[in-house]
Design an enzyme around this catalytic site. Structure first.
Site, PDB file in Angstrom:
ATOM      1  N   ASP A 119     -10.995   3.154   4.785  1.00  0.00           N
ATOM      2  CA  ASP A 119     -11.555   1.818   4.594  1.00  0.00           C
ATOM      3  C   ASP A 119     -13.086   1.839   4.518  1.00  0.00           C
ATOM      4  O   ASP A 119     -13.702   0.902   4.027  1.00  0.00           O
ATOM      5  CB  ASP A 119     -11.138   0.902   5.748  1.00  0.00           C
ATOM      6  N   LYS A 145       0.829  -1.212   0.000  1.00  0.00           N
ATOM      7  CA  LYS A 145       0.000   0.000   0.000  1.00  0.00           C
ATOM      8  C   LYS A 145       0.861   1.259   0.000  1.00  0.00           C
ATOM      9  O   LYS A 145       0.536   2.242  -0.675  1.00  0.00           O
ATOM     10  CB  LYS A 145      -0.938  -0.021   1.213  1.00  0.00           C
ATOM     11  N   GLN A 174      -4.065  -1.469   9.850  1.00  0.00           N
ATOM     12  CA  GLN A 174      -4.008  -2.812   9.280  1.00  0.00           C
ATOM     13  C   GLN A 174      -4.543  -3.837  10.276  1.00  0.00           C
ATOM     14  O   GLN A 174      -4.110  -3.912  11.423  1.00  0.00           O
ATOM     15  CB  GLN A 174      -2.564  -3.157   8.892  1.00  0.00           C
TER      16      GLN A 174
END
Length: 297
Positions: free
Chosen positions: A119, A52, A96
């Site tokens: 997210d 990422k 994460q």
């Protein structure tokens, strides 16, 4: 001839299309910033975060990475999120998962400022999604919509079976697909571990999305001819290879390919799209927070 849906290529197109929006922001003095937070020593999580961050660098997004000791008190993570919420140069935040057992996952999701929730899992953003007014679409479901669009599948009036009811994929995807909007208007059935006679559901579907985390659960015998298959699963199974394992999806690829008009591979299907849509959400967040209008793909 079955179409193998190339998620890597579609993701590359989305990243390229984001360049104009990023340039518009940069010209206005705004560099989109994505903060990734890792509180784990799991090699897979470390790899995901590294990928990422590399994606950010490639498209011109400022990647900020914070690593915390997995043994540190949970408050250290909550305080880190508070600091990132207050940082005007951070437009998107991703913690994460999974986090250590002593950390409250729900509190983590609630702690991220909704406008920086790249997210799309904050309760406020989940509510907006269900209400048809999404601030951010969760990355994997949004990526699946883009894959269907890329292969010419119009979901309007189609029967879609989603195998899996997770908060990350199954539930938000079902909500997106039933909405009265482009990329929606489908009739959606959500199946799960308590579903009786799964094959009876999947063999009636125009589109099957497998996102349940069970290796090769969906086989060709469970599918109708001409179905579109989206395989979200990434599972390690023992194999006679140099690594001692191979990656397979939730769909038995070879038998499903015989029935499908289009199917995603594993790897190289949904995974690259999830990362591309994270960049998309970060650029959108930067636009909204700065008040600089951009055209998003």
């Amino acid at each position: 001839m079955t179409e193998i849906i190339d998620g890597t290529a579609v993701a590359a197109e989305i990243r390229a299309d984001l360049q104009d929006a990023i340039s518009t922001l940069t010209d206005a003095g705004v560099t989109p910033g994505l903060a990734t937070v890792l509180m784990s020593d799991d090699p897979a999580s470390e790899t995901y975060v590294s990928m990422k961050q590399r994606d950010c660098e490639e498209v011109g997004i400022d990647g900020i990475h914070v690593e915390l000791d997995p043994e540190a008190p949970a408050e250290e993570l909550y305080d880190t999120i508070d600091d990132l919420n207050a940082d005007p140069e951070v437009h998107g935040i991703l913690v994460q998962m999974p986090v250590p057992d002593h950390v409250d996952t729900r509190r983590v999701l609630r702690s991220i400022a909704p406008e920086k929730d790249a997210d799309g899992f904050h309760p406020e953003n989940v509510g907006r999604l269900v209400a048809g007014d999404a601030r951010f679409k969760p990355c994997t479901p949004h990526g699946i919509q883009k894959l269907l669009e890329s292969t010419g599948v119009d979901t309007e009036g189609k029967d879609v079976v989603v195998v899996g009811r997770s908060d990350i994929v199954g539930k938000p995807l079902a909500n997106l697909l039933i909405q009265k909007a482009e990329g929606g208007n489908a009739t959606v059935t959500v199946c799960h571990s308590r579903t009786k006679d799964l094959a009876a559901k999947t063999e009636q579907a125009d589109v099957v999305v497998a996102a349940v985390g069970v290796p090769e659960l969906v086989t060709g015998e469970m599918l109708s001819k001409g179905v579109t298959v989206i395989d979200v699963g990434v599972n390690r199974v023992e194999a006679d290879t140099e690594k001692g394992y191979e990656l397979v999806g939730d769909v038995e690829f070879e038998s499903a390919k015989e029935k499908a008009s289009a199917i995603t591979p594993v790897p190289g299907g949904v995974g690259p799209m999830t990362r591309a849509m994270l960049l998309y959400n970060t650029v959108k967040a930067a636009s909204e927070q700065s008040g600089v209008d951009v055209d998003l793909p």
